[in-house]
Design an enzyme around this catalytic site. Structure first.
Site, PDB file in Angstrom:
ATOM      1  CG  HIS A  36      -1.878   1.094   1.346  1.00 50.80           C
ATOM      2  ND1 HIS A  36      -1.529   2.340   1.804  1.00 50.80           N
ATOM      3  CD2 HIS A  36      -3.194   1.151   1.045  1.00 50.80           C
ATOM      4  CE1 HIS A  36      -2.583   3.127   1.798  1.00 50.80           C
ATOM      5  NE2 HIS A  36      -3.622   2.426   1.342  1.00 50.80           N
ATOM      6  CG  ASP A  37      -0.857   4.604  -0.766  1.00 49.69           C
ATOM      7  OD1 ASP A  37      -1.261   4.005  -1.769  1.00 49.69           O
ATOM      8  OD2 ASP A  37      -1.560   5.417  -0.128  1.00 49.69           O
ATOM      9  CE  LYS A 123      -5.466   3.957  -1.192  1.00 51.36           C
ATOM     10  NZ  LYS A 123      -4.447   4.583  -0.363  1.00 51.36           N
TER      11      LYS A 123
END
Length: 291
Positions: A36-37, A123
């Site tokens: 994630h990210d 995202k």
């Protein structure tokens, strides 16, 4: 307003997690790994040389390699550099322009670059499920577990875990493969997931469930120890001489005991007394190499 410079802190350990309310276990045939990210923009908010970042990247790398070997799909989230106000919307009020203001920082950090067979989702919101095909992709593949790693634990990672739960996907929050604005917020996030919507566990437990052993040391034992000890005594890693007495530098017995427990869980059994009787990094390197 934007994300501030973030402090270094010691990575939380599994024994600091509240008891999980459910006994779910990772099944490689049901799981997807979410990274994630992990873009330069978000990681550059930290001093990359200090905890928790080296341990974070190592832990995610281990899980990513294990997922490949076990046939677990790997999904990344990454914010785009082009985010019109109509798309970014309320995020502007909280965080300013984000990546559109720093397009040179769009890449995923070195060491975790997505492979050609990985999925990279654009995202748009805190949750990886919002405005993305993630849930449909998982359903199409017959998968209903999500192993969550990355940044920031109490924002997008926790939001993704909560939404996974609400979409009948079991979330697994990897304690030492996450990082956050602070240690307090990191602990809050992992404890919330354990109590309310998923399972919080360390990467060693996750790797065992996947069927792959953990790597129990960084390539450089001395360098790894410096990274772990530095935030405990509020020093820069490079300022710690390997022959310095760490007790004299402010390392108290409680933190040393926690370090001994962490090392033992990693398969390098060393007692608190052994660390206390030989309180220098050089002595500890010898102990760990022997272990």
């Amino acid at each position: 307003m934007t994300i501030p410079a973030l402090p270094s802190y010691a990575m939380p350990t599994a024994d600091e997690v509240a008891a999980n309310r459910v006994d779910w276990c990772i099944d490689p045939n049901r799981a997807v790994l979410l990274i994630h990210d992990m873009q330069d923009y978000f990681i550059d908010k930290y001093d990359r040389t200090q905890a928790p970042i080296p341990a974070l990247i190592q832990a995610i790398g281990e899980l990513r390699r294990a997922a490949d070997l076990a046939g677990i799909p790997v999904v990344y989230t990454a914010q785009p550099t082009d985010q019109p106000d109509s798309d970014r919307a309320l995020l502007n009020d909280f965080w300013g322009p984000g990546l559109p203001g720093a397009p040179e920082q769009v890449n995923v950090v070195d060491g975790l670059t997505p492979a050609d067979h990985d999925t990279v989702l654009t995202k748009w919101r805190y949750s990886a499920f919002q405005r993305s095909p993630l849930r449909q992709m998982m359903s199409d593949q017959g998968r209903d577990q999500l192993i969550i790693t990355g940044v920031y634990a109490h924002i997008g990672c926790m939001a993704s875990a909560l939404e996974a739960f609400m979409q009948d996907v079991q979330p697994f929050f990897i304690v030492d493969a996450l990082a956050d604005f602070s240690r307090e917020e990191h602990l809050m996030a992992i404890n919330y997931v354990a109590r309310r919507c998923g399972v919080s566990l360390d990467r060693h437990t996750a790797l065992a469930a996947i069927g792959q052993p953990a790597s129990h040391s960084a390539p450089d034992t001395l360098g790894w120890l410096r990274q772990e000890v530095a935030p405990l005594i509020e020093q820069s890693p490079e300022d710690i001489d390997p022959d310095d007495n760490l007790l004299f530098m402010g390392l108290d017995s409680m933190r040393m005991m926690t370090l001994a427990e962490q090392l033992t869980r990693q398969g390098r059994p060393v007692s608190f007394m052994a660390l206390a009787e030989n309180p220098t990094l050089n002595d500890w390197v010898a102990l760990l190499d022997a272990a």
